[in-house]
Design a protein around this motif. Structure first.
Motif, PDB file in Angstrom:
ATOM      1  N   VAL A 123       6.336   7.899  -3.354  1.00 14.32           N
ATOM      2  CA  VAL A 123       6.580   8.921  -4.284  1.00 14.32           C
ATOM      3  C   VAL A 123       5.977  10.344  -3.723  1.00 14.32           C
ATOM      4  N   TYR A 124       6.744  11.455  -4.090  1.00 19.02           N
ATOM      5  CA  TYR A 124       6.404  12.610  -3.502  1.00 19.02           C
ATOM      6  C   TYR A 124       6.031  13.331  -4.841  1.00 19.02           C
ATOM      7  N   GLN A 125       5.085  14.308  -4.636  1.00 20.07           N
ATOM      8  CA  GLN A 125       4.394  14.882  -5.949  1.00 20.07           C
ATOM      9  C   GLN A 125       4.238  16.227  -5.434  1.00 20.07           C
ATOM     10  N   ASN A 126       4.691  17.333  -6.319  1.00 19.39           N
ATOM     11  CA  ASN A 126       4.421  18.828  -6.094  1.00 19.39           C
ATOM     12  C   ASN A 126       3.189  19.184  -6.522  1.00 19.39           C
ATOM     13  N   LYS A 127       2.130  19.272  -5.548  1.00 23.78           N
ATOM     14  CA  LYS A 127       0.612  19.556  -5.832  1.00 23.78           C
ATOM     15  C   LYS A 127       0.500  21.026  -5.615  1.00 23.78           C
ATOM     16  N   VAL A 128      -0.521  21.682  -6.236  1.00 20.62           N
ATOM     17  CA  VAL A 128      -0.995  23.080  -6.004  1.00 20.62           C
ATOM     18  C   VAL A 128      -1.047  23.623  -4.417  1.00 20.62           C
ATOM     19  N   GLY A 129      -1.590  22.624  -3.651  1.00 24.05           N
ATOM     20  CA  GLY A 129      -1.981  22.891  -2.165  1.00 24.05           C
ATOM     21  C   GLY A 129      -0.680  22.492  -1.421  1.00 24.05           C
ATOM     22  N   GLY A 130       0.626  21.867  -2.051  1.00 23.60           N
ATOM     23  CA  GLY A 130       1.635  21.625  -1.345  1.00 23.60           C
ATOM     24  C   GLY A 130       2.080  20.228  -1.813  1.00 23.60           C
ATOM     25  N   TRP A 131       3.138  19.733  -1.178  1.00 28.67           N
ATOM     26  CA  TRP A 131       3.543  18.258  -1.688  1.00 28.67           C
ATOM     27  C   TRP A 131       2.986  17.260  -0.815  1.00 28.67           C
ATOM     28  N   GLU A 132       2.637  16.232  -1.622  1.00 28.12           N
ATOM     29  CA  GLU A 132       2.296  14.938  -0.938  1.00 28.12           C
ATOM     30  C   GLU A 132       2.992  13.640  -1.251  1.00 28.12           C
ATOM     31  N   VAL A 133       2.832  12.591  -0.141  1.00 28.62           N
ATOM     32  CA  VAL A 133       3.527  11.662  -0.411  1.00 28.62           C
ATOM     33  C   VAL A 133       2.815  10.314  -0.225  1.00 28.62           C
ATOM     34  N   HIS A 134       2.771   9.501  -1.205  1.00 23.04           N
ATOM     35  CA  HIS A 134       1.833   8.341  -1.326  1.00 23.04           C
ATOM     36  C   HIS A 134       2.940   6.937  -1.513  1.00 23.04           C
ATOM     37  N   LEU A 135       2.387   5.956  -0.609  1.00 24.64           N
ATOM     38  CA  LEU A 135       2.960   4.649  -0.829  1.00 24.64           C
ATOM     39  C   LEU A 135       2.680   3.877  -2.353  1.00 24.64           C
ATOM     40  N   LEU A 136       3.647   3.333  -2.864  1.00 26.32           N
ATOM     41  CA  LEU A 136       3.521   2.616  -4.284  1.00 26.32           C
ATOM     42  C   LEU A 136       4.076   1.325  -3.779  1.00 26.32           C
ATOM     43  N   LYS A 137       3.639   0.390  -4.834  1.00 24.88           N
ATOM     44  CA  LYS A 137       4.112  -1.142  -4.482  1.00 24.88           C
ATOM     45  C   LYS A 137       4.476  -1.518  -6.112  1.00 24.88           C
ATOM     46  N   THR A 138       5.309  -2.392  -6.248  1.00 22.99           N
ATOM     47  CA  THR A 138       5.732  -2.893  -7.742  1.00 22.99           C
ATOM     48  C   THR A 138       6.127  -4.350  -7.383  1.00 22.99           C
ATOM     49  N   THR A 139       5.915  -5.085  -8.356  1.00 22.18           N
ATOM     50  CA  THR A 139       6.403  -6.565  -8.665  1.00 22.18           C
ATOM     51  C   THR A 139       7.639  -6.713  -9.402  1.00 22.18           C
ATOM     52  N   ASP A 140       7.678  -5.975 -10.285  1.00 21.48           N
ATOM     53  CA  ASP A 140       8.848  -5.982 -11.331  1.00 21.48           C
ATOM     54  C   ASP A 140       9.763  -4.806 -11.484  1.00 21.48           C
ATOM     55  N   GLY A 141       9.670  -3.690 -10.586  1.00 13.32           N
ATOM     56  CA  GLY A 141      10.325  -2.709 -10.414  1.00 13.32           C
ATOM     57  C   GLY A 141      10.251  -1.447 -11.510  1.00 13.32           C
ATOM     58  N   ILE A 142       9.211  -1.994 -12.431  1.00 10.84           N
ATOM     59  CA  ILE A 142       8.947  -0.927 -13.524  1.00 10.84           C
ATOM     60  C   ILE A 142       7.562  -0.126 -13.360  1.00 10.84           C
ATOM     61  N   ASN A 143       6.759  -1.065 -13.202  1.00  9.78           N
ATOM     62  CA  ASN A 143       5.127  -0.815 -12.932  1.00  9.78           C
ATOM     63  C   ASN A 143       4.789  -0.609 -11.571  1.00  9.78           C
ATOM     64  N   PHE A 144       4.301   0.589 -11.268  1.00  9.17           N
ATOM     65  CA  PHE A 144       3.847   0.894  -9.837  1.00  9.17           C
ATOM     66  C   PHE A 144       2.759   1.256  -9.634  1.00  9.17           C
ATOM     67  N   LYS A 145       2.023   0.509  -8.420  1.00 11.12           N
ATOM     68  CA  LYS A 145       0.499   0.727  -8.140  1.00 11.12           C
ATOM     69  C   LYS A 145       0.496   1.605  -6.895  1.00 11.12           C
ATOM     70  N   HIS A 146      -0.777   2.373  -6.850  1.00 13.93           N
ATOM     71  CA  HIS A 146      -0.718   3.165  -5.685  1.00 13.93           C
ATOM     72  C   HIS A 146      -1.592   2.252  -4.663  1.00 13.93           C
TER      73      HIS A 146
END
Length: 336
Positions: free
Chosen positions: A168-191
């Motif tokens: 996931v990439y997010q537009n933060k005040v200090g710039g964009w960030e990228v974080h790895l997420l995981k899911t087992t059902d394709g709907i609910n994602f965990k950091h």
């Protein structure tokens, strides 16, 4: 209507240390497979239950203007394409869709939905799932994340050992960030972890080698804008990164073999953008580059290896109207 034509693709060796200025030429068939909307773009492709599936965005133009929807196409032979469904959201723009196959044997469509008014005011991921035959798709539903909401875009998803991983990439005040997420059902994602990449990182594709090491190809939009290849072993919390020598746009890649990556991307040039294929080693060092017929608004390839060919779908505006194109490249051509 689809139009078939032969175009000359010039395959040239990238001018990097250790490689000669030799050029290779070969004629490959490139087919325009879809152009029904004013703007047809951002395709992805998978193979499922004996058929090829392509997701693409149909809209009025490249920019988000609430006209975007996701068209799903299907073909048994890669020649005749039929529409399966159209995914839409009222008063929203539906952006790039990435395809994957869930552990339960369904096609998952991952897309971003938002409202753009001189910049995104609203942006969040949504998903749709097919039935087990790939004939019917559910309506789009919003995905959830255990992170503070922002302008959130999970750009693609790759499944490994029944777990789906996306950046996931997010537009933060200090710039964009990228974080790895995981899911087992394709709907609910965990950091899982944040990737240590600066320069406004964003679009990212994940692949795994046979040992389970994660490779992530990341686009950057600030600083020198060069792409990054990041790597991590399970549990995917500690990262090494390698800056590439190319700026990326709509990056995708596959393992051609245990020592070689095949990357598809937009290539930014003074003469204008092109869609290209880079053959690289596991560190992202480019050994060879293949130009595809393309210009202007172009790139965002989907890639499938099938019957000793690389099936490569992309969009381009080199014939004025932005349309979807498909080429099938023998693997022996890539290995030369």
């Amino acid at each position: 209507m689809k139009a078939s034509f032969l175009l000359l693709i010039v395959i040239f060796l990238q001018l990097t240390p250790g490689f000669s200025n030799e050029s290779l030429k070969d004629s490959l068939e490139v087919e325009k497979i879809w152009d029904k909307a004013p703007h047809n773009a951002f395709p992805d492709m998978i193979r499922f239950k004996g058929s090829f599936y392509i997701a693409l965005r149909e809209g009025n133009n490249h920019m988000p203007d609430k006209s975007g929807s996701i068209r799903i196409l299907r073909s048994k032979d890669g020649e005749d394409w039929q529409s399966v469904t159209l995914l839409e959201e009222d008063d929203r723009d539906v952006r790039e869709a990435r395809l994957s196959i869930t552990p339960e044997g369904r096609i998952m469509v991952l897309t971003a939905v938002g409202v753009y008014e001189g910049g995104y005011k609203i942006l969040y991921p949504m998903v749709s799932f097919s039935d087990t035959k790939g004939e019917n798709f559910s309506s789009l539903q919003k995905a959830t994340m255990d992170m503070e909401p922002s302008l959130d875009w999970i750009w693609s998803l790759t499944w490994h050992k029944d777990v789906g991983y996306g950046i996931v990439y997010q537009n933060k005040v200090g710039g964009w960030e990228v974080h790895l997420l995981k899911t087992t059902d394709g709907i609910n994602f965990k950091h899982v972890s944040q990737l240590p990449i600066d320069g406004n990182p964003n679009e990212s594709t994940i692949r795994f080698d046979k040992e389970g090491k994660m490779y992530v190809l990341v686009r950057r939009e600030a600083g020198d804008k060069m792409g990054v290849l990041a790597k991590s072993d399970a549990p995917y919390k500690d990262w090494t990164t390698k800056k590439l020598t190319k700026q990326l746009g709509g990056p995708n890649f596959l393992f051609l073999d245990k020592n070689t990556l095949v990357m598809g991307s937009r290539d930014y040039r003074k003469t204008g953008a092109k869609t290209v294929i880079h053959m690289t080693d596991l560190e992202g060092n480019i050994n060879k580059t293949m130009d595809l017929p393309s210009a202007g608004d172009t790139s965002y390839p989907g890639m499938v290896i099938y019957k000793k060919k690389l099936w490569f779908v992309y969009y381009s505006s080199h014939e004025e109207k932005t349309s979807i194109y498909l080429t099938k490249i023998p693997l022996k051509e890539l290995n030369q």
